[in-house]
Design a protein around this motif. Structure first.
Motif, mmCIF file in Angstrom:
data_model
loop_
_atom_site.group_PDB
_atom_site.id
_atom_site.type_symbol
_atom_site.label_atom_id
_atom_site.label_comp_id
_atom_site.label_asym_id
_atom_site.label_seq_id
_atom_site.Cartn_x
_atom_site.Cartn_y
_atom_site.Cartn_z
ATOM 1 N N GLU A 22 0.814 -1.209 0.000
ATOM 2 C CA GLU A 22 0.000 0.000 0.000
ATOM 3 C C GLU A 22 0.850 1.262 0.000
ATOM 4 O OE1 GLU A 22 -2.498 -0.209 3.403
ATOM 5 O OE2 GLU A 22 -3.199 -2.249 2.973
ATOM 6 N N GLN A 23 2.080 1.158 0.464
ATOM 7 C CA GLN A 23 2.905 2.341 0.628
ATOM 8 C C GLN A 23 3.511 2.795 -0.704
ATOM 9 O OE1 GLN A 23 5.710 1.147 3.651
ATOM 10 N NE2 GLN A 23 4.380 1.847 5.305
ATOM 11 N N LYS A 24 3.432 4.092 -0.922
ATOM 12 C CA LYS A 24 4.022 4.665 -2.123
ATOM 13 C C LYS A 24 5.487 4.990 -1.878
ATOM 14 C CE LYS A 24 -0.297 6.863 -3.626
ATOM 15 N NZ LYS A 24 -0.955 8.159 -3.940
ATOM 16 N N ARG A 25 6.276 4.932 -2.936
ATOM 17 C CA ARG A 25 7.688 5.299 -2.828
ATOM 18 C C ARG A 25 7.784 6.789 -2.530
ATOM 19 N NH1 ARG A 25 12.099 6.698 -6.368
ATOM 20 N NH2 ARG A 25 14.044 5.727 -5.642
ATOM 21 N N PRO A 26 8.611 7.183 -1.563
ATOM 22 C CA PRO A 26 8.733 8.610 -1.248
ATOM 23 C C PRO A 26 9.152 9.425 -2.464
ATOM 24 C CG PRO A 26 9.853 7.256 0.396
ATOM 25 C CD PRO A 26 9.484 6.347 -0.731
ATOM 26 N N ASP A 27 8.629 10.650 -2.574
ATOM 27 C CA ASP A 27 9.013 11.495 -3.694
ATOM 28 C C ASP A 27 10.409 12.072 -3.450
ATOM 29 O OD1 ASP A 27 8.753 13.622 -1.890
ATOM 30 O OD2 ASP A 27 6.731 14.105 -2.563
ATOM 31 N N ALA A 28 10.899 12.835 -4.440
ATOM 32 C CA ALA A 28 12.274 13.333 -4.383
ATOM 33 C C ALA A 28 12.510 14.219 -3.168
ATOM 34 C CB ALA A 28 12.594 14.094 -5.669
ATOM 35 N N ALA A 29 11.521 15.047 -2.813
ATOM 36 C CA ALA A 29 11.688 15.952 -1.669
ATOM 37 C C ALA A 29 11.840 15.159 -0.375
ATOM 38 C CB ALA A 29 10.489 16.896 -1.577
ATOM 39 N N HIS A 30 10.994 14.157 -0.184
ATOM 40 C CA HIS A 30 11.077 13.359 1.045
ATOM 41 C C HIS A 30 12.361 12.531 1.082
ATOM 42 C CE1 HIS A 30 6.836 14.455 1.335
ATOM 43 N NE2 HIS A 30 6.869 14.054 2.592
ATOM 44 N N ARG A 31 12.813 12.065 -0.072
ATOM 45 C CA ARG A 31 14.074 11.308 -0.097
ATOM 46 C C ARG A 31 15.244 12.211 0.284
ATOM 47 N NH1 ARG A 31 11.877 9.251 -4.932
ATOM 48 N NH2 ARG A 31 13.394 10.379 -6.212
ATOM 49 N N VAL B 122 22.954 20.044 -3.090
ATOM 50 C CA VAL B 122 21.832 20.930 -3.414
ATOM 51 C C VAL B 122 22.111 22.301 -2.806
ATOM 52 C CG1 VAL B 122 20.164 19.032 -3.480
ATOM 53 C CG2 VAL B 122 20.530 20.259 -1.329
ATOM 54 N N THR B 123 21.266 23.273 -3.136
ATOM 55 C CA THR B 123 21.407 24.597 -2.541
ATOM 56 C C THR B 123 20.684 24.638 -1.196
ATOM 57 O OG1 THR B 123 19.387 25.479 -3.544
ATOM 58 C CG2 THR B 123 21.422 25.621 -4.851
ATOM 59 N N PRO B 124 21.097 25.539 -0.299
ATOM 60 C CA PRO B 124 20.372 25.675 0.967
ATOM 61 C C PRO B 124 18.896 26.011 0.761
ATOM 62 C CG PRO B 124 22.487 26.810 1.079
ATOM 63 C CD PRO B 124 22.298 26.401 -0.352
ATOM 64 N N THR B 125 18.605 26.824 -0.256
ATOM 65 C CA THR B 125 17.212 27.190 -0.539
ATOM 66 C C THR B 125 16.393 25.965 -0.909
ATOM 67 O OG1 THR B 125 17.895 29.391 -1.289
ATOM 68 C CG2 THR B 125 15.714 28.620 -1.974
ATOM 69 N N HIS B 126 16.963 25.107 -1.754
ATOM 70 C CA HIS B 126 16.238 23.902 -2.166
ATOM 71 C C HIS B 126 16.047 22.951 -0.985
ATOM 72 C CE1 HIS B 126 14.721 20.762 -4.758
ATOM 73 N NE2 HIS B 126 15.640 19.924 -4.309
ATOM 74 N N LEU B 127 17.073 22.803 -0.157
ATOM 75 C CA LEU B 127 16.966 21.924 1.004
ATOM 76 C C LEU B 127 15.875 22.425 1.949
ATOM 77 C CD1 LEU B 127 17.931 19.553 2.720
ATOM 78 C CD2 LEU B 127 19.727 21.031 3.654
ATOM 79 N N THR B 128 15.854 23.734 2.198
ATOM 80 C CA THR B 128 14.833 24.288 3.084
ATOM 81 C C THR B 128 13.441 24.128 2.493
ATOM 82 O OG1 THR B 128 16.237 25.852 4.272
ATOM 83 C CG2 THR B 128 13.945 26.468 3.994
ATOM 84 N N ARG B 129 13.317 24.326 1.186
ATOM 85 C CA ARG B 129 12.010 24.149 0.525
ATOM 86 C C ARG B 129 11.518 22.717 0.711
ATOM 87 N NH1 ARG B 129 13.462 24.927 -4.489
ATOM 88 N NH2 ARG B 129 13.364 27.196 -4.298
ATOM 89 N N PRO C 258 11.694 24.618 8.331
ATOM 90 C CA PRO C 258 12.903 24.798 7.532
ATOM 91 C C PRO C 258 14.031 23.890 7.998
ATOM 92 C CG PRO C 258 12.632 26.622 9.062
ATOM 93 C CD PRO C 258 11.378 25.792 9.162
ATOM 94 N N ALA C 259 15.029 23.735 7.153
ATOM 95 C CA ALA C 259 16.175 22.881 7.486
ATOM 96 C C ALA C 259 16.877 23.371 8.744
ATOM 97 C CB ALA C 259 17.150 22.847 6.303
ATOM 98 N N SER C 260 16.945 24.678 8.925
ATOM 99 C CA SER C 260 17.628 25.231 10.100
ATOM 100 C C SER C 260 16.921 24.840 11.391
ATOM 101 C CB SER C 260 17.709 26.757 9.989
ATOM 102 O OG SER C 260 16.405 27.318 9.872
ATOM 103 N N ALA C 261 15.582 24.743 11.355
ATOM 104 C CA ALA C 261 14.835 24.383 12.567
ATOM 105 C C ALA C 261 15.163 22.962 12.998
ATOM 106 C CB ALA C 261 13.337 24.535 12.323
ATOM 107 N N LEU C 262 15.289 22.047 12.037
ATOM 108 C CA LEU C 262 15.641 20.670 12.385
ATOM 109 C C LEU C 262 17.031 20.609 13.009
ATOM 110 C CD1 LEU C 262 14.321 18.701 9.262
ATOM 111 C CD2 LEU C 262 13.230 18.947 11.495
ATOM 112 N N LEU C 263 17.963 21.353 12.434
ATOM 113 C CA LEU C 263 19.332 21.370 12.961
ATOM 114 C C LEU C 263 19.362 21.961 14.373
ATOM 115 C CD1 LEU C 263 22.411 21.194 12.842
ATOM 116 C CD2 LEU C 263 22.414 23.318 11.513
#
Length: 265
Positions: free
Chosen positions: A154-163, A191-198, A207-212
């Protein structure tokens, strides 16, 4: 199953008890050095696993292998059981995280019965209690294996953003003490920081900074609450450029200075 596994490492803890000493103990990003199973029987909330956030409700079982960054909401209406298997657990368990939504009543009852039996045996003084506990743990491992097999289709393969966010989460867990910033992690991921945060915002709403920062401050709180390591040394261990910068960052996230937090812990 061998008999080398020390049953004393096994702990079953009611979910509300996990928040003793502050909800940060479950909500902030962290990882464990042992496998854990969360079984929610009442209430709902959100859980973030490897950078992806999903809702959970009653009859959700969440398995986390060692080293997977996670955090979850556990409000006063949330009930369930957390199973900590211990670092030396030799039960056959999944190698990757799983969020299982148990829709069949008999499957939920089966897990409840198994957890009750494990609790009963760990609290027993009867002969053979450790042997019985190991057998029930084996049944728990089989239950997990079968439920994972049921939902796999039932599980879908994660998309590029989730990967990408999963890769960031794993890298962050490995190197969060290094002093690396989001730009450094993004560069390491190509990747760029902007893309990672998106992508992080898409996957978990943060955002990526919040996780860090969340991961760093959780580790800091843990060290302040559970050790007597000097504040300056904690700042150094966690990669902060100076004790003063660490104090400002900690106070911004928690509302308390490191020293005040330690006194109240």
């Amino acid at each position: 199953m061998t008999r080398s596994y020390p049953i004393s490492q096994l702990r079953l803890v009611a979910v509300p008890r996990l928040t003793a000493g502050g909800r940060w103990r479950v909500e902030a990003m962290r990882s464990l050095s042992e496998p854990m199973l969360l079984w929610f029987t009442k209430g709902q909330g959100r859980i973030t696993i490897a950078g992806s956030t999903r809702g959970y409700t009653a009859h959700n079982a969440i398995f986390l292998p060692p080293g997977v960054m996670h955090g979850f909401e556990a409000g006063p209406a949330v009930f369930g059981t957390a199973v900590f298997f211990g670092r030396d657990c030799d039960v056959t368990l999944p190698k990757v995280p799983h969020h299982l939504r148990i829709r069949e009543t008999f499957a939920a009852q089966e897990l409840n019965i198994t957890l009750d039996a494990i609790t009963r045996e760990t609290e027993s003084t009867s002969p053979g209690k450790d042997r019985a506990t190991r057998h029930y743990l084996g049944l728990l491992g089989v239950w997990l294996e079968r439920q994972v097999d049921k939902v796999a289709a039932e599980q879908k393969r994660p998309d590029a953003a989730h990967r990408l966010v999963a890769r960031y989460s794993a890298l962050l867990e490995r190197d969060f003490r290094s002093g690396m910033g989001v730009a450094d992690f993004a560069s390491a991921l190509g990747v760029t920081p902007t893309h990672l945060t998106r992508c992080c915002k898409l996957a978990c709403g943060r955002p990526a900074s919040a996780l860090l920062h969340d991961r760093l401050i959780f580790e800091a709180r843990q060290m302040l609450a559970e050790t007597r390591i000097p504040v300056g040394r904690i700042a150094d261990v966690l990669g902060f450029t100076s004790p003063a910068y660490f104090t400002r960052a900690f106070q911004h996230r928690t509302g308390k200075s490191p020293s005040a937090f330690r006194k109240g812990a």
